[in-house]
Design an enzyme around this catalytic site. Structure first.
Site, PDB file in Angstrom:
ATOM      1  NE  ARG A 129      -2.556   7.707  -6.228  1.00 27.53           N
ATOM      2  CZ  ARG A 129      -1.332   7.965  -5.754  1.00 27.53           C
ATOM      3  NH1 ARG A 129      -0.586   6.980  -5.262  1.00 27.53           N
ATOM      4  NH2 ARG A 129      -0.869   9.204  -5.758  1.00 27.53           N
ATOM      5  CG  LEU A 151      -1.979  -1.052   1.382  1.00 21.50           C
ATOM      6  CD1 LEU A 151      -2.725  -0.873   2.703  1.00 21.50           C
ATOM      7  CD2 LEU A 151      -2.951  -1.043   0.216  1.00 21.50           C
ATOM      8  CG  ASP A 152       0.893   4.028  -3.132  1.00 21.87           C
ATOM      9  OD1 ASP A 152       1.867   3.281  -3.345  1.00 21.87           O
ATOM     10  OD2 ASP A 152       0.103   4.406  -4.028  1.00 21.87           O
ATOM     11  NE  ARG A 153       4.342   9.508   4.669  1.00 21.91           N
ATOM     12  CZ  ARG A 153       5.492   9.973   5.131  1.00 21.91           C
ATOM     13  NH1 ARG A 153       6.581   9.843   4.415  1.00 21.91           N
ATOM     14  NH2 ARG A 153       5.559  10.572   6.307  1.00 21.91           N
TER      15      ARG A 153
END
Length: 294
Positions: free
Chosen positions: A236, A135-137
């Site tokens: 996204r 997962l991204d930050r």
């Protein structure tokens, strides 16, 4: 984190050697090499054995996965952890926003890995950090961490085979034209950027995202999404491509009027337990900053 596995050989397993049996149980080549170097790493009927040792019915194979050194360059730091589930082989956590998963040059002691290292240090356990999904930050939600090399090997194989099913919730700008749809649009690295991705029908890799509108309010919507592929920034990029970019997305839609980070949450995970073979399914509720929008 040490783990002992014991197997009883049946007719269905034969003919095979110890090495062939371990491969059938998804022990990777790297794990088998380590077992050969470990004192009493491989035992057959409580006697030390070679990987070429032939097996017979009712033999008892005992495997000792011993890890004495923790992950390098991961400093244990007391950080808040939301643990959803834990057993001998796996750990599931609900990651908060603004927490990277792995340490990097600018994130040395504020990551999920730091927090988990501290969690096990307090218990007196040696822990090697093996995160299965990423997962991204700023993305919140569920992550699977393997607690030993075998569970990591099996779960990694499940990941490659698309057998770990992930569902996300996202808040997007506007209201999609269709209540449910499948976006099929290849994704590539954006020219002159090391980070951004874009839809590229010539150079892109296959990317497929399914979505369903859960709720709409004013000029934004809550979507439930599932992925058939796992490209970087896939949700996204696809959201922007269909004209409904995620709120708070600093790369693709830097509008922070309603939320201060990308409005994306790893809502549910389903998979087969790597050792028991049991179906597992977990979910994590929307974090407050996303839930408050509705």
């Amino acid at each position: 984190m040490n783990r002992i596995f014991q197997y009883t050989i049946t007719k269905e397993n034969l003919p095979c050697t110890v090495g062939e049996f371990l491969k059938s149980k998804e022990f990777s080549r790297q794990i088998i090499i380590q077992l050969k170097k470990t004192q009493k790493g491989i035992l057959v009927n409580n006697e030390w054995a070679y990987v070429r040792t032939p097996l017979k019915v009712n033999d008892i194979v005992t495997i000792r996965l011993l890890e004495e050194a923790p992950s390098e360059h991961i400093v244990p730091v007391a950080l808040p952890l939301d643990i959803v589930y834990e057993d001998e082989d796996i750990l599931l956590v609900n990651k908060p926003a603004d927490m990277p998963v792995h340490p990097s040059i600018n994130n040395y002691d504020n990551t999920l890995a730091n927090g988990i290292a501290h969690y096990y240090q307090v218990q007196g356990e040696t822990f090697v950090f093996r995160c299965i999904n990423r997962l991204d930050r700023d993305t919140t939600g569920l992550l699977i961490i393997a607690k030993n090399a075998l569970s990591a090997s099996i779960l990694s194989n499940q990941m490659k085979a698309r057998e770990i099913h992930r569902t996300y919730l996202a808040v997007v700008s506007g209201i999609p034209k269709k209540e449910a749809d499948t976006i099929t649009a290849p994704i590539a690295r954006k020219e002159n950027s090391a980070i951004e991705r874009c839809v590229d029908f010539i150079n892109g890799e296959r990317a497929v995202t399914n979505y369903q509108v859960v709720a709409s309010k004013e000029d934004y919507s809550l979507l439930k999404l599932s992925l058939e592929t796992g490209r970087t920034h896939q949700i996204r990029v696809h959201a922007k491509y269909m004209g409904n970019p995620l709120l708070g997305d600093y790369l693709y839609n830097p509008d922070f009027s309603r939320i201060q980070r990308v409005a994306l949450h790893s809502y549910s995970l389903s998979f087969i337990h790597p050792l028991t073979g049991q179906p597992m399914k977990f979910s994590a509720p929307l974090p407050e900053d996303m839930a408050s929008l509705f």
